[in-house]
Design an enzyme around this catalytic site. Sequence first.
Site, PDB file in Angstrom:
ATOM      1  N   GLU A   1      -7.098  -3.390  -9.657  1.00  0.00           N
ATOM      2  CA  GLU A   1      -6.204  -4.417  -9.119  1.00  0.00           C
ATOM      3  C   GLU A   1      -7.041  -5.221  -8.129  1.00  0.00           C
ATOM      4  O   GLU A   1      -7.541  -4.665  -7.147  1.00  0.00           O
ATOM      5  CB  GLU A   1      -5.022  -3.768  -8.383  1.00  0.00           C
ATOM      6  CG  GLU A   1      -4.089  -4.803  -7.793  1.00  0.00           C
ATOM      7  CD  GLU A   1      -2.946  -4.217  -6.953  1.00  0.00           C
ATOM      8  OE1 GLU A   1      -3.154  -3.211  -6.261  1.00  0.00           O
ATOM      9  OE2 GLU A   1      -1.853  -4.791  -6.999  1.00  0.00           O
ATOM     10  N   GLU A  57       0.391  -2.696   9.422  1.00  0.00           N
ATOM     11  CA  GLU A  57      -0.222  -3.002  10.719  1.00  0.00           C
ATOM     12  C   GLU A  57      -0.944  -4.349  10.691  1.00  0.00           C
ATOM     13  O   GLU A  57      -1.376  -4.848  11.716  1.00  0.00           O
ATOM     14  CB  GLU A  57      -1.181  -1.880  11.131  1.00  0.00           C
ATOM     15  CG  GLU A  57      -2.404  -1.680  10.239  1.00  0.00           C
ATOM     16  CD  GLU A  57      -2.125  -0.796   9.013  1.00  0.00           C
ATOM     17  OE1 GLU A  57      -1.023  -0.891   8.431  1.00  0.00           O
ATOM     18  OE2 GLU A  57      -3.043  -0.054   8.612  1.00  0.00           O
ATOM     19  N   LYS A  83       8.143   1.601   8.939  1.00  0.00           N
ATOM     20  CA  LYS A  83       6.728   1.568   9.383  1.00  0.00           C
ATOM     21  C   LYS A  83       6.112   0.401   8.624  1.00  0.00           C
ATOM     22  O   LYS A  83       5.706   0.530   7.473  1.00  0.00           O
ATOM     23  CB  LYS A  83       6.035   2.896   9.031  1.00  0.00           C
ATOM     24  CG  LYS A  83       4.840   3.243   9.888  1.00  0.00           C
ATOM     25  CD  LYS A  83       3.730   2.212   9.942  1.00  0.00           C
ATOM     26  CE  LYS A  83       2.820   2.213   8.736  1.00  0.00           C
ATOM     27  NZ  LYS A  83       1.852   1.071   8.743  1.00  0.00           N
ATOM     28  N   CYS A 115       2.529  -8.507  -5.684  1.00  0.00           N
ATOM     29  CA  CYS A 115       2.512  -7.398  -6.644  1.00  0.00           C
ATOM     30  C   CYS A 115       2.954  -7.859  -8.018  1.00  0.00           C
ATOM     31  O   CYS A 115       2.686  -7.211  -9.018  1.00  0.00           O
ATOM     32  CB  CYS A 115       3.418  -6.283  -6.167  1.00  0.00           C
ATOM     33  SG  CYS A 115       5.106  -6.816  -5.967  1.00  0.00           S
ATOM     34  N   PHE A 129       1.454  -5.256   3.415  1.00  0.00           N
ATOM     35  CA  PHE A 129       1.257  -6.493   4.190  1.00  0.00           C
ATOM     36  C   PHE A 129       1.770  -7.732   3.465  1.00  0.00           C
ATOM     37  O   PHE A 129       2.048  -8.745   4.082  1.00  0.00           O
ATOM     38  CB  PHE A 129      -0.238  -6.674   4.524  1.00  0.00           C
ATOM     39  CG  PHE A 129      -1.052  -7.218   3.378  1.00  0.00           C
ATOM     40  CD1 PHE A 129      -1.099  -8.581   3.117  1.00  0.00           C
ATOM     41  CD2 PHE A 129      -1.763  -6.373   2.529  1.00  0.00           C
ATOM     42  CE1 PHE A 129      -1.826  -9.084   2.046  1.00  0.00           C
ATOM     43  CE2 PHE A 129      -2.492  -6.867   1.467  1.00  0.00           C
ATOM     44  CZ  PHE A 129      -2.524  -8.230   1.225  1.00  0.00           C
TER      45      PHE A 129
END
Length: 504
Positions: A389, A184, A181, A289, A157
């Site tokens: 994380e 969502e 993909k 990240c 995301f």
Amino acid sequence: MPVAEAIETGRVSHWIGGGARAGSSGRTGPVYNPATGEVRAHVDFASRAEVDEAVSIAKSAFPAWRATPLSRRSEILFRMRELVDANRRKVATIISAEHGKTVADAMGEVARGLENIEFACGVPNLLKGGFSEQASRGIDIHEIHQPLGVVAGITPFNFPAMVPMWMFANAIACGNAFILKPSEKDPSASLLIADLLSQSGLPPGIFTVIQGDRTAVDRLLEHPDIAAVSFVGSTPVAKSVYETATRNGKRVQALGGAKNHMLVLPDADIDMAADAAVSAGFGSAGERCMAISVVVAVGAVADPLIAAISERMAKIKTGPADVEGNEMGPLITRDHRDRVASFVDNATSEGASVAVDGRRDPACKLPGFFLGPTLLDRVAPGMACYEHEIFGPVLSVVRAPDYPSALKVINENPFGNGTAIFTRDGGAARQFQFEVEVGMVGINVPIPVPVAHYSFGGWKASLFGDLHMYGPEGVRFYTRTKVVTSRWPDPGTSKVDLGFPQMR
Ligand code: NAD
């Protein structure tokens, strides 16, 4: 249905066979505006049958694309670059609405993604193979790099435009058909991009978007016509995607999570290090990240550095990204916000101290998923806030007595995505670059994301697979090599020889 209409109707659809396609599975998921906490749309979740149909369309489109001359592919990529460039703000605005980051930050994301399309425009040069004339007497050898077929990309995301571009630019340039993909949680940018790619002249079926959840991912990982899978997301999912897809015979690169340490030596410029720690720790609410999540302060630098960081944090304005002046937006979902806050809740009982408490930020009273910038001091390995994380606006400070113990902390951390050192000593920086066990290193650069003509990838639990993403390693990932040995002898000299052929 036109894309803009599809997005505005509050229903985010797939992109199959060159156009938006409403889902037929009957399953959807909510897409939030994280700044208000409201559901702004619903996204279709593909069934296995819908994935199968999309793969079949991509498979049919592949042979013609593979046979398309490199010059023509390059021409389409140049047009793609121009169209994405012209629509930067449109893409950034939809990212900001669904993700919560500021439009300026989202514009930066699109710009870094565009670099990958620019790199891929050079595909005729990137796919050049080697040639050895007279490798043996009268024998020449050359290598060619051919596409794999239908390849899939599964994305997170936090960069809904850039990470897909890390993958599809090279995949398509090399002659593959690419199935995305997206996450969502913020799926609409992928449809805008699909529309732009289509306008650039890319044939239908070469870029597909399958919206969905685990059902779609699982089917892609086992589908016999998917040759390779690129994944970016959290470490547990990356590991499982890697294991499942390789078990099914696919080539895989699966990039996982991170815990990026910034080492500050006593000779560093405190103000510069504090600026860097705050920018890299709280940009995009820490949902990057390559965000700095741990500052390792060596020796006496700790107290003045914490004071300088705290002073800067007090000035960060947290709130909805569409309100002028706000610099840090919300987290992606309420659950994620609560998870991030729980690390702060538990930090003191583990022996850390809360130096700046983002739970008290006025933005936390808003209906969106907000948490203010937080600083934890005296964090140590073994504490939950260190081991996990966090992926939010929480910066931890680990105090280390000297350089060797600071390096040990970094090297013993299970993640190895990015790291940075702040120092004025070139020798110390060079030693760190030599010794640190992390894939991407910054020297006085807090977020060392490589430019598109290098490749991106971490070590240890931050990457499963052999090849890093984008750049030269991306081209290698999306192609396989064929070596051709040829000779044109005088048929009159031909004879039977059962000995193993030797190159003389
Ligand atoms: P995530 O792992 O939850 O989801 C990533 C993708 O996997 C999404 O498309 C999602 O739909 C799918 N997915 C989720 N759970 C799944 C499951 N059980 N089985 C199959 N598919 C599944 O990650 P996220 O929350 O979207 O993104 C944040 C994470 O991504 C962080 O850990 C961050 O560090 C990481 N990330 C890493 C990099 C990198 O380059 N290493 C870059 C960006 C983000």
